[in-house]
Design an enzyme around this catalytic site. Sequence first.
Site, PDB file in Angstrom:
ATOM      1  N   ARG A  19      -6.742   1.077  16.721  1.00  0.00           N
ATOM      2  CA  ARG A  19      -7.166   1.113  15.338  1.00  0.00           C
ATOM      3  C   ARG A  19      -8.131  -0.047  15.213  1.00  0.00           C
ATOM      4  O   ARG A  19      -8.950  -0.249  16.106  1.00  0.00           O
ATOM      5  CB  ARG A  19      -5.971   1.065  14.370  1.00  0.00           C
ATOM      6  N   LYS A  38       0.820  -1.227   0.000  1.00  0.00           N
ATOM      7  CA  LYS A  38       0.000   0.000   0.000  1.00  0.00           C
ATOM      8  C   LYS A  38       0.850   1.272   0.000  1.00  0.00           C
ATOM      9  O   LYS A  38       0.381   2.314  -0.438  1.00  0.00           O
ATOM     10  CB  LYS A  38      -0.950   0.011   1.196  1.00  0.00           C
TER      11      LYS A  38
HETATM   12  C1  LIG Z   1      -0.192  -1.001   6.631  1.00  0.00           C
HETATM   13  C2  LIG Z   1      -0.466  -2.239   7.351  1.00  0.00           C
HETATM   14  C3  LIG Z   1       0.562  -3.155   7.583  1.00  0.00           C
HETATM   15  C4  LIG Z   1       1.988  -2.907   7.164  1.00  0.00           C
HETATM   16  O1  LIG Z   1       2.558  -1.891   7.966  1.00  0.00           O
HETATM   17  P1  LIG Z   1       4.101  -1.502   7.819  1.00  0.00           P
HETATM   18  O2  LIG Z   1       4.376  -0.633   8.983  1.00  0.00           O
HETATM   19  O3  LIG Z   1       4.227  -0.791   6.515  1.00  0.00           O
HETATM   20  O4  LIG Z   1       4.882  -2.764   7.844  1.00  0.00           O
HETATM   21  C5  LIG Z   1       0.250  -4.321   8.240  1.00  0.00           C
HETATM   22  N1  LIG Z   1      -1.008  -4.583   8.650  1.00  0.00           N
HETATM   23  C6  LIG Z   1      -2.031  -3.734   8.442  1.00  0.00           C
HETATM   24  C7  LIG Z   1      -3.385  -4.083   8.931  1.00  0.00           C
HETATM   25  C8  LIG Z   1      -1.800  -2.529   7.787  1.00  0.00           C
HETATM   26  O5  LIG Z   1      -2.819  -1.696   7.563  1.00  0.00           O
END
Ligand SMILES: *Cc1c(COP(=O)(O)O)cnc(C)c1O
Length: 359
Positions: free
Chosen positions: A132, A37
């Site tokens: 979250r 992402k």
């Molecule tokens: C963005 C995200 C990740 C990855 O996070 P990083 O810090 O880029 O490794 C993992 N799990 C969820 C649910 C996310 O939204």
Amino acid sequence: MMKTPYLEIKLDKIVKNTRKIVSLAAKHGIKIFGVTKGVCGDPQIAQAMVRGGVKGLADSRIENIKKLNSYGFKLPLVLLRIPMLSEIERVINYVDISLNSQLEVIEALNKEARSRGKTHKIILMVDLGDRREGILPKEVKKVVGRIKANCSNIKIVGLGTNLACFGGVLPTAENMNHFIRLVEEAESVLENNLQIISAGNSSSLPLLHTSGVPQRVNQLRIGESILLGSNLVEGGTLPSLHSDTFILGAEIVELNEKGALPDVPQGPNAFGEELKLKKDGIRERAILAIGRQDISPNGLTPCLTGVEIEGGSSDHLIIDITDVKEKLKVGDILEFKVDYSSLLRATTSPYVDNSYSLV
Ligand SMILES: *Cc1c(COP(=O)(O)O)cnc(C)c1O
């Protein structure tokens, strides 16, 4: 002439970062899912992650998943953000596993899956305090029971948690052990073992260097540390990873000697911020043709010594180049390393061209 601004993407370094993380995790029995992402689901970068050994690809946006899906990756595609009720159809179409925490959404997924004669896999998220996504720990048994009873076209393949994202709650041996107790509660309701114990994101990697994570954890979802080598707990870069994986280039469109701010009343700027220039007196200042639409001004690290970023507007980056040894001119390109938020914007901005290099 080269089109600017550009983002040079060093695929080999991304492969190397992935390999390092994959092999470190493998020592703990953990598989890595690569998160795309931060780079708008870029298929070439996803391919670099696959070459580096990830066992799945994950993204928060259905559009990105769809793009990856059309490239024919043979790995599971995971939707990270809780699905919107308005995208349920697309989730059933393009996503192999979705992360979920809301019963209404899971029921809607179930209904859609049933109408197509499919089974949809989910990872149920629990909130260990980061605030979250995730159901509360005390709800795990109840929610798992409801899904089991009412959603015959949903398969809970795992439990997941996400830390250090919103609340900044760091992964510790303690909250990891709590997570495993919740896994066991869910399994007691399901009368079955969960396949996937997905304990977190890049912020969990430092734990692998120190105390480790509980035996049962078998998956991490990693984006930023693969892409930029970042150590999200202590700052800086994780051991033997590359942080110069992306180089942004932007062009000088104005060069001038300009003084500090004039001695007249000042209010907040166009972004509601009170600007403080770092240096007084006449300084050599340059404007680059890139702005907040494409990067975040304080998320860039200049490659050229002496360049100092003062700030930016939507379309301009204002920099102080008084201390630069080289003679710069209009039309020159300055290069920068990017942080995660600048990477996110640069790869999403239609004004920034990607160029892929293998070194
Ligand atoms: C963005 C995200 C990740 C990855 O996070 P990083 O810090 O880029 O490794 C993992 N799990 C969820 C649910 C996310 O939204």
